[in-house]
Design a protein around this motif. Structure first.
Motif, mmCIF file in Angstrom:
data_model
loop_
_atom_site.group_PDB
_atom_site.id
_atom_site.type_symbol
_atom_site.label_atom_id
_atom_site.label_comp_id
_atom_site.label_asym_id
_atom_site.label_seq_id
_atom_site.Cartn_x
_atom_site.Cartn_y
_atom_site.Cartn_z
ATOM 1 N N MET A 1 0.759 -1.151 -0.074
ATOM 2 C CA MET A 1 0.001 -0.026 0.147
ATOM 3 C C MET A 1 0.950 1.289 -0.021
ATOM 4 S SD MET A 1 -2.988 1.170 2.462
ATOM 5 C CE MET A 1 -2.010 1.058 4.164
ATOM 6 N N SER A 2 0.504 2.192 -0.977
ATOM 7 C CA SER A 2 1.249 3.371 -1.061
ATOM 8 C C SER A 2 1.054 4.320 0.473
ATOM 9 C CB SER A 2 1.149 4.254 -2.341
ATOM 10 O OG SER A 2 1.543 3.589 -3.258
ATOM 11 N N ASP A 3 1.919 5.169 0.598
ATOM 12 C CA ASP A 3 1.765 6.150 1.555
ATOM 13 C C ASP A 3 0.736 7.061 1.341
ATOM 14 O OD1 ASP A 3 4.077 4.954 2.865
ATOM 15 O OD2 ASP A 3 5.354 6.466 2.015
ATOM 16 N N PHE A 4 0.620 7.428 0.035
ATOM 17 C CA PHE A 4 -0.290 8.479 -0.571
ATOM 18 C C PHE A 4 -1.044 7.966 -1.733
ATOM 19 C CE2 PHE A 4 2.611 10.851 2.096
ATOM 20 C CZ PHE A 4 1.768 11.650 2.835
ATOM 21 N N LEU A 5 -2.535 8.288 -1.798
ATOM 22 C CA LEU A 5 -2.948 8.049 -3.258
ATOM 23 C C LEU A 5 -3.542 9.479 -3.624
ATOM 24 C CD1 LEU A 5 -5.421 4.849 -2.312
ATOM 25 C CD2 LEU A 5 -3.097 5.062 -3.098
ATOM 26 N N VAL A 6 -3.150 9.814 -4.780
ATOM 27 C CA VAL A 6 -3.556 10.952 -5.311
ATOM 28 C C VAL A 6 -4.566 10.965 -6.481
ATOM 29 C CG1 VAL A 6 -2.767 13.055 -6.466
ATOM 30 C CG2 VAL A 6 -1.341 12.135 -4.432
ATOM 31 N N VAL A 7 -5.645 11.560 -6.378
ATOM 32 C CA VAL A 7 -6.760 11.483 -7.259
ATOM 33 C C VAL A 7 -6.694 12.692 -8.226
ATOM 34 C CG1 VAL A 7 -9.195 11.075 -7.640
ATOM 35 C CG2 VAL A 7 -8.033 10.205 -5.558
ATOM 36 N N GLY A 8 -6.500 12.469 -9.590
ATOM 37 C CA GLY A 8 -6.357 13.428 -10.489
ATOM 38 C C GLY A 8 -4.871 13.786 -10.813
ATOM 39 N N GLY A 9 -4.723 13.630 -12.450
ATOM 40 C CA GLY A 9 -3.604 13.665 -12.890
ATOM 41 C C GLY A 9 -3.325 15.090 -13.469
ATOM 42 N N GLY A 10 -3.710 16.146 -13.006
ATOM 43 C CA GLY A 10 -3.590 17.296 -13.845
ATOM 44 C C GLY A 10 -2.253 18.010 -13.217
ATOM 45 N N VAL A 11 -1.742 19.252 -13.344
ATOM 46 C CA VAL A 11 -0.647 19.780 -12.910
ATOM 47 C C VAL A 11 -0.849 19.795 -11.344
ATOM 48 C CG1 VAL A 11 -1.680 22.240 -12.878
ATOM 49 C CG2 VAL A 11 0.665 21.813 -13.245
ATOM 50 N N ILE A 12 -1.923 20.030 -10.656
ATOM 51 C CA ILE A 12 -1.929 19.915 -9.005
ATOM 52 C C ILE A 12 -1.767 18.543 -8.495
ATOM 53 C CG2 ILE A 12 -3.390 20.504 -7.151
ATOM 54 C CD1 ILE A 12 -2.787 23.214 -8.569
ATOM 55 N N GLY A 13 -2.375 17.570 -9.248
ATOM 56 C CA GLY A 13 -2.141 16.302 -8.775
ATOM 57 C C GLY A 13 -0.449 15.984 -8.934
ATOM 58 N N MET A 14 -0.048 16.078 -9.988
ATOM 59 C CA MET A 14 1.347 15.700 -10.597
ATOM 60 C C MET A 14 2.368 16.599 -9.788
ATOM 61 S SD MET A 14 1.775 14.666 -14.592
ATOM 62 C CE MET A 14 0.981 16.458 -15.124
ATOM 63 N N MET A 15 2.073 17.822 -9.475
ATOM 64 C CA MET A 15 3.070 18.487 -8.547
ATOM 65 C C MET A 15 2.902 17.991 -6.960
ATOM 66 S SD MET A 15 3.466 22.396 -9.674
ATOM 67 C CE MET A 15 3.770 22.874 -11.402
ATOM 68 N N THR A 16 1.833 17.581 -6.807
ATOM 69 C CA THR A 16 1.740 17.078 -5.360
ATOM 70 C C THR A 16 2.463 15.816 -5.105
ATOM 71 O OG1 THR A 16 -0.439 17.951 -5.023
ATOM 72 C CG2 THR A 16 -0.077 16.187 -3.567
ATOM 73 N N THR A 17 2.239 14.933 -6.370
ATOM 74 C CA THR A 17 2.998 13.653 -6.261
ATOM 75 C C THR A 17 4.501 13.661 -6.205
ATOM 76 O OG1 THR A 17 0.970 12.601 -7.336
ATOM 77 C CG2 THR A 17 3.294 11.475 -7.654
ATOM 78 N N LEU A 18 4.929 14.611 -7.181
ATOM 79 C CA LEU A 18 6.520 14.897 -7.301
ATOM 80 C C LEU A 18 6.869 15.282 -5.879
ATOM 81 C CD1 LEU A 18 8.945 15.366 -9.033
ATOM 82 C CD2 LEU A 18 8.209 17.710 -9.546
ATOM 83 N N GLN A 19 6.320 16.221 -5.333
ATOM 84 C CA GLN A 19 6.842 16.670 -3.890
ATOM 85 C C GLN A 19 6.844 15.776 -2.859
ATOM 86 O OE1 GLN A 19 5.231 20.787 -2.941
ATOM 87 N NE2 GLN A 19 5.009 21.001 -4.818
ATOM 88 N N LEU A 20 5.787 15.022 -2.766
ATOM 89 C CA LEU A 20 5.673 13.709 -1.793
ATOM 90 C C LEU A 20 6.807 12.665 -2.170
ATOM 91 C CD1 LEU A 20 1.882 13.164 -1.836
ATOM 92 C CD2 LEU A 20 3.205 14.002 0.244
ATOM 93 N N ALA A 21 7.136 12.536 -3.487
ATOM 94 C CA ALA A 21 8.172 11.431 -3.979
ATOM 95 C C ALA A 21 9.677 11.973 -3.461
ATOM 96 C CB ALA A 21 7.919 11.061 -5.302
#
Length: 366
Positions: A1-21
């Protein structure tokens, strides 16, 4: 199980994912279509609200923080992915501004370079601009980014990060909850267990949160744009007049936008909008009348009552969070709004006071 699940792959979702990673966390990003193909792709890429002095302080604070991060982000993504987001800091001309005094007061208050320039100055830099202007307002530090390439670069980077799982073509349809926790997200391919969930669903965020009894006041607002195949040099800077704008790209192409339409989730284009955009663009730069309109499209902005995004935890659910409702400024505000939420998620000192963006007192619960 991942630490975080992000719903939505726009710029907000992708930048959130990048910062968490970047912070060492595992992240699964769900996108019902292809990452970066909705509002993040459809916009123009001006790294500022159109008339920044007309916005509230919460938006201005996010915008000011974000603007300074785009040059670094663009260079990083180019180095890591070889996809150039084409960040260009060539400035912006405002033509025919009817609240100039307010604009100058705002610029002095926030320390933003903005000056009244003569017609000679305007036409020396943009000889093809609308004739007959007695002058203009000039913001030399304003930048623009080629947003389809930005989203492609972000997706390319995320796909290469070992802690990131991209699940495109997978629609999140709701949430399973036990007490005050979400235990899984319901997807078109079955349930996925959740530790922490972040909804970055843009215009679709309200439908997702309705599943847990939250009435998020975010709605789709259609915007149509056109793209001219113009020769390099016809226009070199963003030019804004009467609420419409033209944005040059490095290869000479020029975007013109945009409409504001309450049409639900309808993304069809119309001849009337095309004609209106063409008329506006050719008033701003008459030489565009000789250029082919290469493309015409529509996107759906996540409209919110005052344009201030909803950023933070969902009341009553300790592991469900939201970053949505940026209206016309999703790309503009993305670096700051995503950093602010990641600060909260990771227990860091926030870059800005998070209070104006929280959901408490701004959403209805059932």
């Amino acid at each position: 199980m991942s630490d975080f699940l992000v719903v939505g792959g726009g710029v907000i979702g992708m930048m959130t994912t990048l910062q968490l990673a970047d912070a060492g966390h595992s992240v699964t990003l769900f996108e019902r279509g292809h990452c970066g193909r909705e509002a993040s792709w459809a916009g123009g890429g001006i790294v500022s609200p159109l008339y920044p002095w007309r916005y509230s302080t919460p938006i201005s604070r996010l915008s000011s923080w974000s603007e300074g991060r785009y040059p670094e982000l663009a260079l990083r993504l180019l180095e890591e992915t070889r996809v150039d987001p084409e960040y260009r800091q060539r400035g912006l001309f405002y033509l025919r501004v009817d609240d100039e005094a307010r604009a100058m007061d705002w610029a002095r208050e926030v320390g933003k370079p903005l000056e009244r320039v003569s017609a000679d100055f305007l036409y020396a830099k943009e000889p093809g601009a609308a004739p007959g202007c007695e002058g203009a307002l000039w913001m030399p530090t304003l930048g623009s980014i080629r947003n389809p390439r930005l989203t492609r670069a972000l997706r390319t980077r995320l796909a290469a990060m070992p802690g990131v799982t991209l699940r495109e073509g997978v629609e999140v349809q709701g949430f399973r909850r036990t007490g005050d926790r979400v235990t899984a997200v319901e997807t078109s391919q079955g349930p996925v267990a959740a530790d922490q969930v972040i909804v970055c669903g843009g215009a679709w965020a309200a439908a997702l949160l309705a599943d847990v009894g939250v009435a998020l006041p975010v709605r789709p607002v259609k915007g149509q744009m056109i793209l001219f195949k113009a020769p390099p040099g016809l226009v070199s800077r963003v030019v804004l007049m009467d609420g419409r704008y033209v944005i040059p790209r490095a290869d000479g192409r020029v975007l013109a936008g945009s409409t504001l339409e309450e049409a639900g989730f309808d993304k069809t284009t119309s001849d009337a909008a095309r004609e209106s955009l063409h008329a506006s663009a050719t008033r701003i730069v008459p030489g565009l009348a000789d250029c082919e309109v290469e493309h015409h499209w529509a996107g759906l902005r996540p409209g919110s009552p005052d344009g201030v995004p909803f950023i933070g935890a969902v009341p009553g659910l300790e592991n469900l969070h939201v970053n949505a409702g940026h209206y016309r400024n999703g790309l503009v505000l993305a670096p700051a709004s995503t950093h602010l939420l990641v600060d909260e998620l990771l227990g860091r000192e926030p870059i800005l006071d998070p209070a104006p963006y929280r959901l408490e007192g701004r959403v209805s619960l059932s």
